[in-house]
Scaffold this active site. Sequence first.
Site, short mmCIF file in Angstrom:
data_model
loop_
_atom_site.label_atom_id
_atom_site.label_comp_id
_atom_site.label_asym_id
_atom_site.label_seq_id
_atom_site.Cartn_x
_atom_site.Cartn_y
_atom_site.Cartn_z
N LYS A 1 0.88 -1.18 0.00
CA LYS A 1 0.00 0.00 0.00
C LYS A 1 0.91 1.23 0.00
CE LYS A 1 -2.23 3.16 1.87
NZ LYS A 1 -1.94 4.54 1.43
N GLY B 1 6.20 5.20 8.66
CA GLY B 1 5.40 6.42 8.61
C GLY B 1 5.42 7.11 9.96
N SER B 2 4.33 7.80 10.24
CA SER B 2 4.30 8.60 11.47
C SER B 2 4.07 7.73 12.70
CB SER B 2 3.17 9.63 11.35
OG SER B 2 1.93 8.97 11.18
N THR B 3 4.53 8.20 13.84
CA THR B 3 4.32 7.49 15.11
C THR B 3 2.83 7.40 15.41
OG1 THR B 3 6.50 8.06 15.95
CG2 THR B 3 4.81 7.62 17.60
N GLU B 4 2.09 8.45 15.07
CA GLU B 4 0.65 8.47 15.30
C GLU B 4 -0.05 7.32 14.57
OE1 GLU B 4 -0.89 12.06 13.67
OE2 GLU B 4 -2.98 11.49 14.06
N GLY C 1 1.45 4.66 13.38
CA GLY C 1 2.03 3.42 13.91
C GLY C 1 1.23 2.89 15.08
N GLU D 1 8.64 1.38 11.56
CA GLU D 1 9.70 2.39 11.45
C GLU D 1 9.00 3.74 11.52
OE1 GLU D 1 12.74 1.75 11.38
OE2 GLU D 1 13.00 -0.22 10.47
N CYS E 1 12.96 10.49 8.17
CA CYS E 1 12.68 10.10 9.55
C CYS E 1 13.93 10.27 10.41
CB CYS E 1 12.18 8.66 9.60
SG CYS E 1 13.19 7.53 8.66
N GLU F 1 8.63 16.44 15.49
CA GLU F 1 9.13 16.16 14.15
C GLU F 1 8.49 17.14 13.18
OE1 GLU F 1 7.98 12.38 12.16
OE2 GLU F 1 10.12 12.17 11.78
P1 NAP Z 1 1.34 8.58 7.64
O1 NAP Z 1 -0.08 8.99 7.70
O2 NAP Z 1 1.95 7.86 8.77
O3 NAP Z 1 1.48 7.72 6.28
C1 NAP Z 1 2.25 6.57 6.09
C2 NAP Z 1 1.43 5.48 5.40
O4 NAP Z 1 0.40 5.01 6.26
C3 NAP Z 1 0.72 5.95 4.14
O5 NAP Z 1 0.73 4.91 3.18
C4 NAP Z 1 -0.67 6.21 4.66
O6 NAP Z 1 -1.66 6.24 3.69
C5 NAP Z 1 -0.86 5.07 5.60
N1 NAP Z 1 -1.92 5.27 6.58
C6 NAP Z 1 -2.54 6.42 6.98
N2 NAP Z 1 -3.46 6.17 7.94
C7 NAP Z 1 -3.42 4.84 8.17
C8 NAP Z 1 -4.12 3.97 9.07
N3 NAP Z 1 -5.02 4.43 9.93
N4 NAP Z 1 -3.82 2.67 9.05
C9 NAP Z 1 -2.88 2.18 8.21
N5 NAP Z 1 -2.20 2.95 7.33
C10 NAP Z 1 -2.46 4.25 7.31
O7 NAP Z 1 2.23 9.82 7.34
P2 NAP Z 1 1.75 11.18 6.61
O8 NAP Z 1 0.37 11.58 7.02
O9 NAP Z 1 2.01 10.99 5.18
O10 NAP Z 1 2.77 12.21 7.23
C11 NAP Z 1 2.49 12.77 8.50
C12 NAP Z 1 3.76 12.94 9.29
O11 NAP Z 1 4.37 11.67 9.50
C13 NAP Z 1 4.84 13.74 8.62
O12 NAP Z 1 4.65 15.11 8.78
C14 NAP Z 1 6.06 13.23 9.28
O13 NAP Z 1 6.24 13.91 10.50
C15 NAP Z 1 5.75 11.80 9.54
N6 NAP Z 1 6.32 10.87 8.54
C16 NAP Z 1 7.33 10.08 8.94
C17 NAP Z 1 7.91 9.21 8.03
C18 NAP Z 1 9.04 8.32 8.42
O14 NAP Z 1 9.75 7.83 7.55
N7 NAP Z 1 9.23 8.07 9.70
C19 NAP Z 1 7.45 9.15 6.72
C20 NAP Z 1 6.38 9.96 6.34
C21 NAP Z 1 5.83 10.81 7.28
P3 NAP Z 1 -2.04 7.68 3.07
O15 NAP Z 1 -0.84 8.12 2.32
O16 NAP Z 1 -3.17 7.46 2.22
O17 NAP Z 1 -2.35 8.58 4.26
#
Ligand code: NAP
Length: 502
Positions: free
Chosen positions: A201, A253-256, A258, A275, A309, A406
């Site tokens: 995904k 992705g985000s800790t939230e 996660g 991660e 990250c 972050e």
């Molecule tokens: P994110 O929401 O954590 O997105 C990562 C992945 O998870 C995407 O494929 C996303 O799909 C999917 N996702 C979203 N909600 C989900 C759920 N409830 N259950 C399962 N999967 C879900 O990150 P973001 O919203 O793109 O970015 C937000 C913040 O996260 C950034 O500002 C940054 O601080 C942090 N971030 C961290 C990393 C890292 O490498 N640690 C990478 C990206 C972002 P969608 O794309 O459709 O939402």
Amino acid sequence: MTALIEHGPQSVVPAVRRFLSGRKQLLIGGEWADAASGRTFGTEDPATGRELAQVAHGEAADVDRAVRAARRAFDEGPWPHMKPNGRERLLWRIGDILSERAEEFGQLEALDNGKSVGIATAVDVAWAADVFRYYAGWATKIEGSTVNVSMPFAPGGQFHAYTLREPVGVCGLIVPWNFPILMAAWKLAPALAAGNTVILKPAEQTPLSALLLGEVFTEAGFPPGVVNIVTGFGDAGAALSGHDAVDKIAFTGSTEVGKKIVDAAKGNLKKVSLELGGKSPNIVFADADLEAAVPGSLNAWLFNHGQCCVAGTRMYVEDTIFDEFTAAVAEAASKVRIGPGMDPATELGPLISQEQFDKVTGYLRDGLADGARALSGGGRWGESGYFVEPTVLVDVQPDFSVVREEIFGPVVAALPFNADEGVVAAANDSIYGLAAGIWTKDVSKAHRTARQVKAGSVWVNQYNGFDTAMPFGGYKQSGWGRELGAGALDLYTTTKSVNIAL
Ligand code: NAP
Ligand code: MG
């Protein structure tokens, strides 16, 4: 298509034009298919905000179809039962195709993500190819062991005991937009080498390279259902994380999010590896080689426009060199060439989306209102696109949001430390623990500090010192488990103990 050409001297190769003008469907059970709802969504070029393509909008029903296809390919074969050298050859082929088509993949990534085409090609795509080859090699080397058992409850008996390492099963791989193809490769390659089947995904902002990779898997001869791809939004990721027929989720992705995945995984207690975010310290001692430490510390927070990250966004500088060092980093930051990723001269591209742009500029406003001072940058760059100036903030306090949270943009907060008081407690004062940088010529100080810092990766006299063979992952709220290296195979295998009375 004219929007693509406007980007400048680098022209878009015909293969990318072909891909962009074609239909973008889901890959399920070896077939390309529309979403069950028939819906699509647009993905845009962050340098212009214009749409690049429409992509199938996968939802829970599509995730369910993909999971069932992956289940069949796992339970009925041939994938987990294929000879390991068969899996090796196919994975190696993916690495080769990525190398052969690096320009095409690099351009597509630059267009969809906004990163520089040079970096997308030389780092993201080249490294993804390396990851596929590295785990191709592991496919034939996954071994159990024979165990010399004592069996105190059966003193007279003789036994032959051994372990088998088996694939976990159906794995959901959820990846972010900052390194789309690379994060997919980090998960796909070890999962497939170990004999699992997968549903990938990609992030809603960057679905394109995953779909092109799907074409490559088909072309290379992967059996139907081994690799399934569902493009969509967070609800598709949530459906995957909560699905009872999925055995494991690997997430970056985000800790939230996660934490949401941990909750969703409870139903069938599927395995989870994570991660997550970071707010990594980059520690510069006064005895560092400043000629290396200035550009190295700039790279620590600026690489990939700060959308890393591991970004070293808390820069701790020994007080005796603080003013000189931060001024040098700010000067270097203000000379960075900003522009669209498709311009080969670009060093700093746009942020991924309006949402991230608003988030990053919001942090800048809050930091300045709290009392921070910008030695460089401080706001938007240009009139259009999601560009933010590289910003060095000083006069910050440990409780400022720009120090604690972050930001995921080209922003660093610099804090002085005193040699007598030490820096480790401040560096470890974070909910995160993903990475840390240390700059010093004193070998003992380097090793001592590396042991004291609570971070999954520590880089000395360099930053972003990744390698495919080195484990990567987080302490504290930066995640669970380690990707890369031989250890990643632990995430995608399970151990069976067999004990035979002879
Ligand atoms: P994110 O929401 O954590 O997105 C990562 C992945 O998870 C995407 O494929 C996303 O799909 C999917 N996702 C979203 N909600 C989900 C759920 N409830 N259950 C399962 N999967 C879900 O990150 P973001 O919203 O793109 O970015 C937000 C913040 O996260 C950034 O500002 C940054 O601080 C942090 N971030 C961290 C990393 C890292 O490498 N640690 C990478 C990206 C972002 P969608 O794309 O459709 O939402
Ligand atoms: Mg996009």
